[in-house]
Design a protein around this motif. Sequence first.
Motif, PDB file in Angstrom:
ATOM      1  N   GLN A 151      13.169  15.048  97.237  1.00 12.73           N
ATOM      2  CA  GLN A 151      12.360  14.310  98.215  1.00 12.73           C
ATOM      3  C   GLN A 151      10.880  14.289  97.790  1.00 12.73           C
ATOM      4  OE1 GLN A 151      13.179  13.800 102.092  1.00 12.73           O
ATOM      5  NE2 GLN A 151      11.335  12.552 101.965  1.00 12.73           N
ATOM      6  N   ASP A 154      10.489  11.832  94.973  1.00 12.83           N
ATOM      7  CA  ASP A 154      10.567  10.447  95.465  1.00 12.83           C
ATOM      8  C   ASP A 154       9.260  10.038  96.141  1.00 12.83           C
ATOM      9  OD1 ASP A 154      13.039   9.878  94.547  1.00 12.83           O
ATOM     10  OD2 ASP A 154      14.090  10.157  96.435  1.00 12.83           O
ATOM     11  N   THR A 155       8.688  10.950  96.930  1.00  8.39           N
ATOM     12  CA  THR A 155       7.439  10.621  97.624  1.00  8.39           C
ATOM     13  C   THR A 155       6.301  10.428  96.622  1.00  8.39           C
ATOM     14  OG1 THR A 155       8.225  11.951  99.465  1.00  8.39           O
ATOM     15  CG2 THR A 155       5.923  11.309  99.523  1.00  8.39           C
ATOM     16  N   THR A 157       6.638   9.410  93.576  1.00  6.58           N
ATOM     17  CA  THR A 157       6.892   8.098  92.968  1.00  6.58           C
ATOM     18  C   THR A 157       6.432   6.991  93.916  1.00  6.58           C
ATOM     19  OG1 THR A 157       8.822   9.033  91.895  1.00  6.58           O
ATOM     20  CG2 THR A 157       8.705   6.647  91.937  1.00  6.58           C
ATOM     21  N   ALA A 158       6.771   7.149  95.223  1.00  4.98           N
ATOM     22  CA  ALA A 158       6.395   6.125  96.204  1.00  4.98           C
ATOM     23  C   ALA A 158       4.876   5.970  96.281  1.00  4.98           C
ATOM     24  CB  ALA A 158       6.958   6.484  97.580  1.00  4.98           C
ATOM     25  N   ILE A 159       4.158   7.089  96.184  1.00  7.32           N
ATOM     26  CA  ILE A 159       2.690   7.033  96.233  1.00  7.32           C
ATOM     27  C   ILE A 159       2.170   6.236  95.032  1.00  7.32           C
ATOM     28  CG2 ILE A 159       0.583   8.436  95.964  1.00  7.32           C
ATOM     29  CD1 ILE A 159       1.957  10.578  97.691  1.00  7.32           C
ATOM     30  N   GLN A 160       2.720   6.525  93.857  1.00  2.52           N
ATOM     31  CA  GLN A 160       2.262   5.814  92.653  1.00  2.52           C
ATOM     32  C   GLN A 160       2.638   4.337  92.707  1.00  2.52           C
ATOM     33  OE1 GLN A 160       3.929   9.178  90.328  1.00  2.52           O
ATOM     34  NE2 GLN A 160       2.370   8.591  88.875  1.00  2.52           N
ATOM     35  N   LEU A 161       3.843   4.054  93.258  1.00  6.21           N
ATOM     36  CA  LEU A 161       4.263   2.652  93.371  1.00  6.21           C
ATOM     37  C   LEU A 161       3.398   1.880  94.365  1.00  6.21           C
ATOM     38  CD1 LEU A 161       8.172   2.864  93.273  1.00  6.21           C
ATOM     39  CD2 LEU A 161       6.656   2.022  91.489  1.00  6.21           C
ATOM     40  N   ARG A 162       2.609   2.603  95.141  1.00  9.93           N
ATOM     41  CA  ARG A 162       1.674   1.921  96.047  1.00  9.93           C
ATOM     42  C   ARG A 162       0.404   1.517  95.310  1.00  9.93           C
ATOM     43  NH1 ARG A 162       2.720   3.693 101.405  1.00  9.93           N
ATOM     44  NH2 ARG A 162       0.694   2.983 102.070  1.00  9.93           N
ATOM     45  N   ILE A 177      -4.216  13.455  97.383  1.00  8.83           N
ATOM     46  CA  ILE A 177      -2.977  12.676  97.229  1.00  8.83           C
ATOM     47  C   ILE A 177      -1.758  13.601  97.286  1.00  8.83           C
ATOM     48  CG2 ILE A 177      -1.614  11.321  95.572  1.00  8.83           C
ATOM     49  CD1 ILE A 177      -4.264   9.972  94.737  1.00  8.83           C
ATOM     50  N   TYR A 180      -0.452  14.487 100.604  1.00  7.85           N
ATOM     51  CA  TYR A 180       0.346  13.481 101.307  1.00  7.85           C
ATOM     52  C   TYR A 180       1.851  13.703 101.122  1.00  7.85           C
ATOM     53  CZ  TYR A 180      -3.503  10.401 102.590  1.00  7.85           C
ATOM     54  OH  TYR A 180      -4.610   9.866 103.178  1.00  7.85           O
ATOM     55  N   THR A 183       3.889  15.607 104.141  1.00  8.96           N
ATOM     56  CA  THR A 183       4.255  15.047 105.456  1.00  8.96           C
ATOM     57  C   THR A 183       5.715  14.596 105.497  1.00  8.96           C
ATOM     58  OG1 THR A 183       1.978  14.319 105.568  1.00  8.96           O
ATOM     59  CG2 THR A 183       3.468  13.493 107.276  1.00  8.96           C
ATOM     60  N   PRO A 184       6.150  13.662 104.607  1.00  8.07           N
ATOM     61  CA  PRO A 184       7.554  13.248 104.708  1.00  8.07           C
ATOM     62  C   PRO A 184       8.536  14.389 104.446  1.00  8.07           C
ATOM     63  CG  PRO A 184       6.486  12.160 102.849  1.00  8.07           C
ATOM     64  CD  PRO A 184       5.441  12.946 103.548  1.00  8.07           C
ATOM     65  N   VAL A 187       8.695  16.495 107.651  1.00  7.99           N
ATOM     66  CA  VAL A 187       9.383  15.726 108.698  1.00  7.99           C
ATOM     67  C   VAL A 187      10.886  15.690 108.444  1.00  7.99           C
ATOM     68  CG1 VAL A 187       9.669  13.408 109.685  1.00  7.99           C
ATOM     69  CG2 VAL A 187       7.384  14.316 109.293  1.00  7.99           C
TER      70      VAL A 187
END
Lengths: 243, 220
Positions: A151, A154-155, A157-162, A177, A180, A183-184, A187
């Motif tokens: 997880q 993945d997060t 990666t998601a940050i970089q893909l933003r 960064i 960040y 948080t996910p 949760v």
Amino acid sequence: MNDKFDPRTKLFVVLITSTLILVLHDIRMMAAVLLFQFIFALVFKAKIYETFYKLRRFISILFFLIVIQSIFDNQGNTILAISNITVLTDQGIIKGIAYIIRLTTIIMSGAILVTSEQSKLIQALVLIKVPYDLALMSSMGIRFLPLLIEQMKDTLTAIQLRGVEIEKQNLRDKLSIYAYIFTPVIVSTLKKAKSLSLSIEMRAFRLYEKRTSLVKLELANIDYYSMGISFVFAFGIVLTSFL
Amino acid sequence: MNKNSFIQLCDISYKIKEKILFEEVSFNLNLGECVVLVGKNGSGKTTLSKIIMGILKPAFGTVKLLDKDIRDYSLAERGREIGYCFQNPEKQIFNPTVKEELLFYYRFTKQKEKDYTEITKFFNIDHLLESKTLTLSQGEKQRLALAIILMLEPKFLILDEPSTGLDYNNRAQLYSIINRLKVEKNIGSLIISHDKALINSCADYIYRIKDRGIEIERQV
């Protein structure tokens, strides 16, 4: 899964080596404990290479910790100083290495424990009088650790893909960064814990006082030999170090 | 190469441990076209989408973005060209409020903040700007995930099961959004889905994963 050894044997080896590594201060003795545990990890067919390969990103942080250790530790001879600020000392390096050995032992302990099937590990903990609830929780913890790491990856990666180039950020922004990521992860962990506890309750957990088990563990000769060797080794280390 | 070809997969092979998922798979993905990727559970749909994004490295073959190996682009550059929506939108939502989520990119780049009014109206989340992201419904999270990737104005979208967890109205809204992006902005898309209504409403092509390869079917 390697089922030649009883999980209690693995727990015994892990308990002895991780306790020794925490109480010892002599770096040679610590290295001996690490080597001893490494040999047992090979015998137990633990996935050592895969475990450390997954943690390769943290290697730079480890070396950073050695330097930090040296900056805050004024003991020993200065090896490197930048305008009167000691950056590296010989004692600092030794403490840093000791820290790495301790961490490696703990990681390897985890790699050894996951070689047993979850149900057998729980049964082993119950047999050594650990309450079933605690045994179940700790084995679940081990099971969920890789999912949490996944997880986090993945997060990131998601940050970089933003569109955010982490490498090009200054240290302050980089740390911000990385914050960040949590948080996910927190949760989803809380959500997982909630749904898990619900599903356990739904399956009538603790309905009966005494639990029966399909798995029956029996210690074989090889387990007694392994535990005996571990005990003699620990005894030898304690004698050499403390007497 | 087709003049609209944006992404090219050239002889992609991939295996997980000993299981071969893809063998010499080749196809193009074009701008202004919607491709729906279907296949059985565990056939490798999400894996293929991650290979296309360069998140996973194939054993053999290359993925090209505008004729250049995708792995030559940084993840951030790829994200600016291709909007990738995870199967679980929660993975890409990490800010406390909707507004902060939309402006995340501008916080860490020196670029001037983009106006999000149009995009939030487009996705019907304009009334949620100050809402906590944790309290959003699944449908709102899905729409927010789409909005945040479109804030970067990508030319192509990869959406992994975007209609999961959406009710009838939200699904219809999603199909309309995909079609509007295709027609109005010439945005291409690869959508992983089993949703027949989505296939009927949006797909130009259906790519079916079968026998370690891809069967292409044109949707009439």
